[in-house]
Design an enzyme around this catalytic site. Structure first.
Site, short mmCIF file in Angstrom:
data_model
loop_
_atom_site.label_atom_id
_atom_site.label_comp_id
_atom_site.label_asym_id
_atom_site.label_seq_id
_atom_site.Cartn_x
_atom_site.Cartn_y
_atom_site.Cartn_z
N SER A 1 0.80 -1.23 -0.08
CA SER A 1 0.02 -0.15 0.01
C SER A 1 0.88 1.40 -0.17
O SER A 1 1.83 1.41 -0.94
CB SER A 1 -1.06 -0.16 1.37
OG SER A 1 -2.00 1.01 1.02
N ASP B 1 -8.89 -5.14 -5.53
CA ASP B 1 -8.41 -3.84 -4.70
C ASP B 1 -9.22 -2.48 -5.06
O ASP B 1 -8.92 -2.16 -6.22
CB ASP B 1 -6.94 -3.76 -4.96
CG ASP B 1 -6.32 -2.89 -3.71
OD1 ASP B 1 -7.07 -2.23 -3.22
OD2 ASP B 1 -5.00 -3.07 -3.42
N HIS C 1 -7.53 -5.39 -1.20
CA HIS C 1 -6.61 -4.73 -0.33
C HIS C 1 -5.67 -5.58 0.67
O HIS C 1 -5.75 -5.09 1.87
CB HIS C 1 -6.80 -3.25 0.32
CG HIS C 1 -5.59 -2.35 0.06
ND1 HIS C 1 -4.98 -2.15 -0.91
CD2 HIS C 1 -5.46 -1.72 1.23
CE1 HIS C 1 -3.93 -1.17 -0.48
NE2 HIS C 1 -4.06 -1.02 0.67
#
Length: 431
Positions: free
Chosen positions: A298, A381, A410
């Site tokens: 991320s 995601d 995610h």
């Protein structure tokens, strides 16, 4: 007052049963299963995608169930919405096609006995042909070279404090503070070193998004690395809760601070902090002198790519679903990266802000990477949409391995994470 053994036993049994009754179920009572007619979820341009829908309870189809559905380009207003009745709990929806590389998204929900069950799926069209929309400034390298030279003049002023209470039988943990960006501006991190007095590869592990207290991660050290896990906001993990919450509120939308000014944008100190982390790791006497690894997911994946692109000392990288990729995608009617800076939600579309982001977009750092890399993302995601992450992955010209797990949102599977660690260890010659 005496309590009988029988009464005490009954009390303990009832308390245990009550606790067991309140334990959340590890699975759903009903499932919405979406199955693409291509097993890898990949399609050619102008090829229709058909999604099979199965509504199951106890693993069996539910008769005469009704679903609501919507589909269209990922992260944008659906092209079509509708209701479909599944006679035997199974049906199909053709969600159309695309004539340019990208993703289409189907969302489905159903109401069963007053409870709503949802699922979604995104399928890819020529995903490895997705090109970024962000411009690369002509002075991009000069801008960052100048910033690094200025940062080099700031003393590191490192403080390293051993934390026996956080250490393990095999790993020593230290709280580290480093000066960065300007005098009196610091970043914090936890250093984890194997207790074997040997030379080791060093590993930088930047954090995911948000304002949160970091915790030590000793698993990398158990794999043979000296690792450094940091925060980015200059907040010690040992700060008191009141001050921490005040800082969290102050930095709620930190990614937008000074976005109109490329020289003072919030992420400038963050990116230079990544270089400072490498400065620190390579100064350690236990560093093996050659292997420097960066890895994260991320925002951490973004900062891993930034570090590899901005610091030529890095020798290998493993990045998962990076944020801050192709932020200008929303200006071209397609999904951009977290935090969706230029989406309609934030109304940040001034020319100054768009220009600033060109110097900070992860895509432009990906273009500068010259070392081997391991990358991974998932199609489902919605935080770091695959259109944006693949814009960055496809911009890397150095040797690379990309693991796509389409069903991932995610997050990453343990199997993929294990594969990345093995890949990094192989690159560093760690057995």
């Amino acid at each position: 007052m005496k309590i009988s053994a029988t009464f005490l036993l009954l009390f303990l049994l009832s308390a245990t049963c009550l606790k067991a009754q309140n334990t959340p179920a590890p699975i759903k009572l009903a499932d919405v299963i979406l199955t693409a007619d291509h097993a890898d979820w990949n399609y050619k341009l102008n090829e229709d995608a058909t999604i099979k829908i199965s509504i199951l309870r106890y693993g069996s189809p539910i008769e005469n169930v009704e679903i609501e559905y919507q589909y269209g380009p990922e992260q944008f207003t659906p092209e079509k919405k509708g209701i479909l009745k599944l006679q035997n709990g199974v049906g199909e929806i053709n969600i159309g096609t695309m004539n340019v590389p990208g993703f289409r998204q189907l969302k489905v929900q159903t109401n069963i006995d007053g409870y709503v069950y949802k699922n979604e799926i995104k399928v890819a069209y020529a995903p490895f042909d997705i090109k970024p929309t962000v411009n690369l400034p002509k002075d991009f390298e000069a801008f960052w070279d100048k910033a690094k030279v200025a940062n080099d003049k700031i003393p590191m002023d490192a403080t390293v404090i051993h934390k026996p209470e956080l250490s393990t039988a095999t790993v020593n943990v230290y709280l580290v503070r480093l000066q960065n960006y300007k005098p009196g501006h610091y970043l914090y991190g936890y250093l984890s070193k194997p207790k074997d007095n040997k030379k080791h590869a060093v590993l930088f592990n930047p954090p995911g998004a948000g304002v949160k207290k970091i915790v030590p991660i000793t698993s990398f050290a158990d794999q043979g690395f000296i690792s450094f896990t940091t925060e980015i906001h200059g907040i010690s993990p040992e700060t008191d809760e009141k001050h921490f919450q005040e800082q969290r509120e102050k930095l709620k939308d930190y990614w937008a601070i000074d976005l109109e000014d490329k020289n003072n944008y919030y992420y400038k100190s963050v990116y230079l902090g990544c270089v400072r982390a490498i400065d620190f790791l390579t100064s350690l006497p236990e560093f093996d002198g050659k292997n420097i690894v960066v890895t994260g997911g991320s925002q951490g994946g973004a900062l891993a790519i930034v570090t590899a692109g901005i610091d030529q000392r890095v020798t290998s990288i493993a990045a998962f679903y990076p944020a801050l990729c192709d932020n200008s995608g929303y200006l071209h009617h397609r999904a951009g990266g977290w935090p969706s800076i230029f989406s309609d939600k934030y109304q940040n579309n001034s020319s100054e802000k768009i220009k600033t982001m060109e110097y900070y977009d992860v895509v432009n750092f990906a273009k500068k990477i010259k070392i081997p890399g391991f990358y991974s993302t998932g199609y489902n995601d919605n935080t770091c949409p695959p259109t944006s992450t693949l814009s960055a992955f496809n911009s890397v010209s150095a040797p690379k391995e990309i693991v796509i797990t389409p069903i991932s949102a995610h997050w990453r599977f343990g199997e993929t994470n294990d594969k990345s660690i093995k890949w990094l260890k192989d690159k560093c010659g760690i057995e």
